[in-house]
Write an enzyme that holds these catalytic residues in place. Structure first.
Site, PDB file in Angstrom:
ATOM      1  N   LEU A 106       0.862  -1.182   0.000  1.00  0.00           N
ATOM      2  CA  LEU A 106       0.000   0.000   0.000  1.00  0.00           C
ATOM      3  C   LEU A 106       0.901   1.235   0.000  1.00  0.00           C
ATOM      4  O   LEU A 106       1.979   1.226   0.592  1.00  0.00           O
ATOM      5  CB  LEU A 106      -0.896   0.029   1.243  1.00  0.00           C
ATOM      6  CG  LEU A 106      -1.929  -1.092   1.404  1.00  0.00           C
ATOM      7  CD1 LEU A 106      -2.629  -0.965   2.750  1.00  0.00           C
ATOM      8  CD2 LEU A 106      -2.946  -1.068   0.269  1.00  0.00           C
ATOM      9  N   ASP A 107       0.434   2.297  -0.627  1.00  0.00           N
ATOM     10  CA  ASP A 107       1.194   3.542  -0.609  1.00  0.00           C
ATOM     11  C   ASP A 107       1.283   4.077   0.821  1.00  0.00           C
ATOM     12  O   ASP A 107       0.457   3.756   1.676  1.00  0.00           O
ATOM     13  CB  ASP A 107       0.520   4.592  -1.504  1.00  0.00           C
ATOM     14  CG  ASP A 107       0.502   4.169  -2.964  1.00  0.00           C
ATOM     15  OD1 ASP A 107       1.375   3.375  -3.356  1.00  0.00           O
ATOM     16  OD2 ASP A 107      -0.389   4.622  -3.704  1.00  0.00           O
ATOM     17  N   LYS A 108       2.258   4.933   1.052  1.00  0.00           N
ATOM     18  CA  LYS A 108       2.510   5.478   2.387  1.00  0.00           C
ATOM     19  C   LYS A 108       1.253   6.049   3.030  1.00  0.00           C
ATOM     20  O   LYS A 108       0.968   5.791   4.205  1.00  0.00           O
ATOM     21  CB  LYS A 108       3.587   6.566   2.300  1.00  0.00           C
ATOM     22  CG  LYS A 108       3.841   7.301   3.597  1.00  0.00           C
ATOM     23  CD  LYS A 108       4.833   8.435   3.417  1.00  0.00           C
ATOM     24  CE  LYS A 108       5.010   9.236   4.697  1.00  0.00           C
ATOM     25  NZ  LYS A 108       5.946  10.373   4.509  1.00  0.00           N
ATOM     26  N   ARG A 115      -5.076   5.313  -8.024  1.00  0.00           N
ATOM     27  CA  ARG A 115      -4.864   6.756  -8.130  1.00  0.00           C
ATOM     28  C   ARG A 115      -4.719   7.178  -9.592  1.00  0.00           C
ATOM     29  O   ARG A 115      -5.280   8.197 -10.025  1.00  0.00           O
ATOM     30  CB  ARG A 115      -3.632   7.151  -7.325  1.00  0.00           C
ATOM     31  CG  ARG A 115      -3.775   6.856  -5.830  1.00  0.00           C
ATOM     32  CD  ARG A 115      -2.442   6.860  -5.105  1.00  0.00           C
ATOM     33  NE  ARG A 115      -1.835   8.193  -5.123  1.00  0.00           N
ATOM     34  CZ  ARG A 115      -0.603   8.437  -4.684  1.00  0.00           C
ATOM     35  NH1 ARG A 115       0.146   7.434  -4.202  1.00  0.00           N
ATOM     36  NH2 ARG A 115      -0.119   9.654  -4.720  1.00  0.00           N
TER      37      ARG A 115
END
Length: 317
Positions: A138-140, A237
């Site tokens: 997962l992204d930050k 995104r």
């Protein structure tokens, strides 16, 4: 740390006529087919003391020998006591509810305070697994569920499920604009040709598939249920920005924060205080790598996103 690995097996008669690479995957299920093929090609796997090619056929009864030295200290990451919620854990796997702001994997200039460091503190044996057992990322600033294998056998099984698109992952995403209904995005995908920090829809790139469905509309915003069928970097995104509905709070793909006309001071202030992309990995379904049972996990909407949605609900719904 270098660890020697020695295994032997006998090819069953039922494998007669099958390709060597197929047979190896059956004999050594703890390892991926690509890894076994690599070992076969470099001579670490022999059959009747001879080197075979992946496409060669077996007759049955051959003795297979695997001799390799595993480097289990590739990352050399330091264990750290970090705060994150564990939704589920047994001897084979664990499921983490990742908070916002926590980087998953260490990188250049960022070797500490990552989820990997925290996992190694919680379960030191993960040091021996690729990426500390983490199956996807997962992204930050994306919150929610993340799957971690605790054994090499479980890791191989879960990676195969992921590659076969058998693991279901649903996200909650708040996007800009008025989305009328659901759809499926099926595009090429790759690194942006001019900005190396970004990914983009790209003709001839890797296949990326995203399903999305309408959950609720709030004036100039829409809440979506998004399901990933592939797991490309920044996929949701990028896909949302591609259809001109970027995720709220995403400066990389959405640009500067936009405010639709007619919003009041409360909505504007809440949007200004929301400092990350409004994306949450809410549910995850997977077949248990040992029992085969279907397991579904849920992560509640985190407080900052819940406040944003409540504010929109009160003022714009």
């Amino acid at each position: 740390m270098m660890t020697p690995l020695h295994k032997e097996a006998v090819v069953l008669n039922e494998h007669h006529g099958q390709r060597v690479d197929v047979v190896l995957a059956s004999l050594f299920p703890d390892y991926s087919r690509s890894q076994l093929t690599h070992w076969l090609k470099n001579g670490s796997i022999t059959i009747n003391a001879s080197q075979y090619k992946p496409k060669d056929k077996v007759r049955g009864g051959e003795r297979v020998t695997l001799d390799v030295v595993l480097d289990v200290s590739v990352d050399e990451n330091k264990p750290e006591e970090l705060s994150f919620a564990i939704v589920y854990e047994d001897e084979h796997l664990l499921v983490v509810n990742k908070p916002a702001g926590l980087v998953v994997h260490p990188g250049a200039g960022n070797r500490e305070h990552t989820l990997v460091n925290g996992l190694l503190f919680h379960c030191p044996s993960l040091q021996s697994l690729p990426r500390a057992g983490i199956v996807h990322r997962l992204d930050k600033d994306t919150t929610g569920l993340l799957l971690v294998a605790k054994t090499l056998k479980a890791h191989t099984n879960l990676i195969r499920q992921m590659q076969a698109r058998e693991i279901e992952r649903h996200y909650i995403a708040l996007v800009h604009g008025h989305v009328i209904g659901g759809a499926t995005l099926n595009t090429g995908f790759g690194r942006h040709p001019k900005n190396r920090l970004k990914m983009t829809v790209l003709a001839g790139g890797k296949n990326a598939i995203t399903h999305y469905a309408l959950k609720k509309q709030f004036g100039g915003f829409t809440l979506l249920d998004v399901q990933l069928k592939t797991g490309r970097t920044h996929q949701i995104r990028v896909h949302m920005a591609h259809i001109h509905h970027p995720i709220v709070g995403d400066p990389l793909y959405g640009g500067r924060q936009r405010y639709p006309g007619g919003i009041n001071d409360e909505v504007r202030a809440t949007l200004q205080q929301f400092k990350r992309q409004a994306l949450h990995a809410a549910t995850l379904s997977v077949l248990h790598p040992e029992t085969g049972n279907n397991m579904t996990f849920e992560a509640p909407i985190p407080g900052d996103l819940k406040l944003l949605l409540t504010t929109l609900e009160s003022n714009l719904a």
